[in-house]
Scaffold this active site. Sequence first.
Site, short mmCIF file in Angstrom:
data_model
loop_
_atom_site.label_atom_id
_atom_site.label_comp_id
_atom_site.label_asym_id
_atom_site.label_seq_id
_atom_site.Cartn_x
_atom_site.Cartn_y
_atom_site.Cartn_z
N LYS A 26 -16.67 0.52 -16.33
CA LYS A 26 -17.62 -0.11 -17.25
C LYS A 26 -17.21 -1.56 -17.52
O LYS A 26 -18.03 -2.48 -17.39
CB LYS A 26 -17.65 0.69 -18.55
N ARG A 96 -16.63 1.58 -26.58
CA ARG A 96 -17.00 2.50 -25.50
C ARG A 96 -15.82 2.76 -24.56
O ARG A 96 -15.06 1.86 -24.24
CB ARG A 96 -18.18 1.92 -24.71
N GLY A 105 -20.12 11.18 -19.70
CA GLY A 105 -20.20 12.00 -20.90
C GLY A 105 -18.90 12.69 -21.28
O GLY A 105 -18.86 13.42 -22.26
N MET A 107 -15.93 11.28 -22.10
CA MET A 107 -15.14 10.64 -23.15
C MET A 107 -16.08 10.07 -24.22
O MET A 107 -17.29 10.20 -24.10
CB MET A 107 -14.28 9.55 -22.53
N ARG A 383 -22.84 0.67 -12.54
CA ARG A 383 -21.75 1.30 -11.80
C ARG A 383 -22.32 1.91 -10.53
O ARG A 383 -23.53 2.13 -10.43
CB ARG A 383 -21.06 2.38 -12.65
N HIS A 499 -27.45 15.14 -19.32
CA HIS A 499 -26.11 15.60 -18.98
C HIS A 499 -26.14 16.67 -17.90
O HIS A 499 -25.43 16.61 -16.89
CB HIS A 499 -25.45 16.14 -20.25
N SER A 815 -1.37 25.94 18.81
CA SER A 815 -2.31 25.78 17.71
C SER A 815 -1.55 26.09 16.42
O SER A 815 -1.01 27.19 16.28
CB SER A 815 -3.49 26.73 17.89
N CYS A 882 -5.62 25.51 13.42
CA CYS A 882 -6.72 26.45 13.17
C CYS A 882 -6.61 27.14 11.82
O CYS A 882 -7.36 28.05 11.52
CB CYS A 882 -6.85 27.46 14.30
N TYR A 902 -7.02 18.37 18.25
CA TYR A 902 -8.24 18.89 17.61
C TYR A 902 -7.93 19.65 16.33
O TYR A 902 -6.79 20.06 16.09
CB TYR A 902 -9.03 19.79 18.57
C1 PEP Z 1 -3.13 30.85 10.32
O1 PEP Z 1 -2.19 31.56 9.99
O2 PEP Z 1 -3.22 29.66 10.00
C2 PEP Z 1 -4.23 31.41 11.09
C3 PEP Z 1 -5.22 30.64 11.49
O3 PEP Z 1 -4.21 32.74 11.32
P1 PEP Z 1 -4.70 33.84 10.26
O4 PEP Z 1 -5.33 33.10 9.13
O5 PEP Z 1 -5.63 34.72 10.99
O6 PEP Z 1 -3.42 34.48 9.90
#
Ligand code: PEP
Length: 934
Positions: A26, A96, A105, A107, A383, A499, A815, A882, A902
């Site tokens: 502000k 303010r 809203g 604060m 803002r 709000h 992975s 993963c 990846y």
């Molecule tokens: C992990 O452990 O990150 C994984 C992807 O395998 P899970 O979640 O199936 O154990």
Amino acid sequence: MGRSIYFFGAGQADGDAQQKDLLGGKGAGLAEMTRLGIPVPPGFTVTTEVCNAYYASGKALPAGVEDEIKAAIGRLEALRGAAFGSPEAPLLVSVRSGARASMPGMMDTILNLGLNDEIARGLARRTGSERFALDAYRRFILAYADIVLGVPRDRFEEALGRARRQAAAKLGVDATRLNSAELERKVPDSQLDPESLAALIQRQKDIVLGATGRPFPDEPYAQLWGAIGAVFDSWKNHRAQVYRKMHDIPEAWGTACTVQVMVFGNLGDDSGTGVAFTRDPSTGERRFYGEWLPNAQGEDVVAGVRTPHPLSITGTGTGTGTGTGTGTGAGAGVDDESSLEARMPAAYAALVEVQGKLEQHFRDVQDLEFTIQQKELFLLQCRTAKRTGRAAVRIAVEMAKEGLISQREAILRVDPGSIDQLLHPSIDPSAPKSLLARGLPASPGAATGQVVFSADEAERRAGQGRAVILVRSETSPEDIHGMKAARGILTARGGMTSHAAVVARGMGKSCVAGCSAISVSQGRMAVTIYDDHGRSTGTITVKDGDLITLDGGTGTVYLGAVPTIPAALSGEFEELMVWADAVRRLRVRSNADTPHDARTARNFGAEGIGLCRTEHMFFDEERIQAVREMILADGELGRRRALEKLLPFQRSDFVGVFREMAGLPVTIRLLDPPLHEFLPQDEAQLQQLSRATGVSAKDLQRKSEELAEYNPMLGHRGCRLAITSPEIYEMQARAILEAACEVAAAGIEVEPEIMIPLSMTRRELALTRALVEGVAEKVFAEKGRRVDVRFGTMIELPRAALRAGELAEEAEFFSFGTNDLTQTSLGISRDDAGRFLGAYVEAGIFAKDPFQSLDVPGVGELVEIGRDRGRATRPGLKLGVCGEHGGDPSSIAFFERAGLDYVSCSPFRVPIARLAAAQAALAAEAARGPRATD
Ligand code: PEP
Ligand code: MG
């Protein structure tokens, strides 16, 4: 500490837009607007550093700050030809709050400060309106008592009701049977006459005296010190803390406090106040958009007690001059006559000019607060506007096309988490539905749930796993925890900037606001039903626990649960994704276990499957029986027989997945979980298995008990299963390779990758690899064709990360399974962590739950060690992740820095990961310095 006070006024300002850290959003916005020559009432900002020093010294202003504030007030007095505390020429101020990040809203703010009985009389003389002066005074006492003196607002309700009844009698309104909401509608604040107001003020003061034991402070400077302290205190109030936690705003930032000369939007019908957005914050459409109330103060608009009017005449609200606006006005059923454009064309034109200037200057959508005092326009705030995910995408893409920002900036403008909102389901238009009421389309998305009438109840029932819709007359910041817990929010009152609307939009929750057909009281919602001609045909009562469905995109409320359909992504979204894909380096794959998930993932842009959890295929009704037979068989032969039954199922699943992912890599993980997860859960399942296998229920029970483990997560799972029962992995490898050959024979390109879970030593990998290769040779010989198949492992244990050099001798890819890697390196069970990790985050031990957002210093270092040691052995080693972190934007930023190839995440997070990966690439590029070609 640097300077404590930053002054702005008369075209000059000490601060500027860059100083949000110090002046709050502000204060920085007011300074910048002043510099731009935009009409802003003069004032000064006390810095966030002063706020932090205030807390550090046990809530006292640092030495010298009071004198600096007095000097700044002196400058305001000189500028305005008025004096703080003078009845002859009173100078009133607002005090303010305003933090670095906007916290709407959350604060406190106090208006009309600097009044006492004598000054109020002076103000009445100066303005020629006793009613106005007394109204300002009673509002001030109420706010000050509540915020500074801690006397809750509801203590004053009764006094206000009495004043209204007194005024009603004079107006000839029979108020005897009206409840307080009806009374307020019949006798709004503007109808309180001076005599009722004077009596009300006296009563309010008596209440303060009774509650605090002290008279209301009369001395303006005493009022000012109290208000500044209270604004700083409000940084740590409960709702601000909840909001900060939700939005990852650090406690250490503190709030600034801006003291500004009051301008009055309640000085008569040629005055007013409102809120505006330079583009539609809900859809992103390029049209000047907002709401206002004549003869009102700012708090009236946000409080949602009066439903505000649109700014522009319908269909012409194209302040930016593109002619693209097809505006339908803000409030449902509001006529154009009440628009600011119709009522005060000159002030409206000035506002349109200012908003265009501000958007061009800041190169982003601005959220403005303005007041018109006797036809003269003043800006009180600007803002960067909060917006829905859908709006964020549209605005970023359109601004890039308009040349206001670059494509790279457009990519950086959209919070990856917010595009979740684009992926929300909407109401199925063909589904039968029972229309209940219509309100304002405050925040998009469809939501079904049980009606609850209080925030606490919403939180309680959501905690029990129920979907709830929070229904309120209007929400206030105290409701924030309930709004967070609810699937959707419905309010009877308030406009698009109330709000409820602003907060729900920020949370990405469905919200229908200002639904005037409903009235809420005593745990019931009475809904007036209208026919097509707008005639009331009766009333329906909806009770606590009844199901309703909201469509926040159209502002419609339905009775019961209405089916929804998946989100349709906009053209702008596709465009932004193309830009994002062009700059990102990280590939994005998906975790998908079935052909259906694989298709969803591919539609969202997945570039392969990073994790296919084969065990998820086991839970199907037809298969679980064979799985159980396999587990409980006595000896290898029995297991092989059961596995034979599973083989065709697994093979056909893999065929489906390979077909969906034609031409893209598919990583299939062999069986991972502890076997007991598949065991019969109850007596009925046990009996069924007994009938199918001919083994007595008692024997099966005994076998089940034998398989029980004290700590299954660290027990007989992952590739340990294959060391003791190689036939399980043999069957899975066969299913994968037969499927790959079948799909390849159909002329479809396949890229299978077989992945071993939870390995810890090279020997384990060597054994499982030999097993997979043995099966592969057999299958290729049988089928008379070969397919390329890669062999790799997950890195889920600290030992695996440390010994990655050896593992890479056997594995062609890694992975990182960061779910298990987090569990095993922190020594915290991923299944039990939820019960206590909240306390860790609260205590600041972890900034975020490490199962959601990677613990970069710890688990991240293991990833880096695994990367370095693995690639030292095998330079081309492909690296992915993963775990759940593969879809978390801040973790993705780390995986980019770590140079992984990846990330893999659930299908619905793929677009989020694509955008986050692009942002991470741009951030990494910025960190390396500008490219030669830029
Ligand atoms: C992990 O452990 O990150 C994984 C992807 O395998 P899970 O979640 O199936 O154990
Ligand atoms: Mg795992």
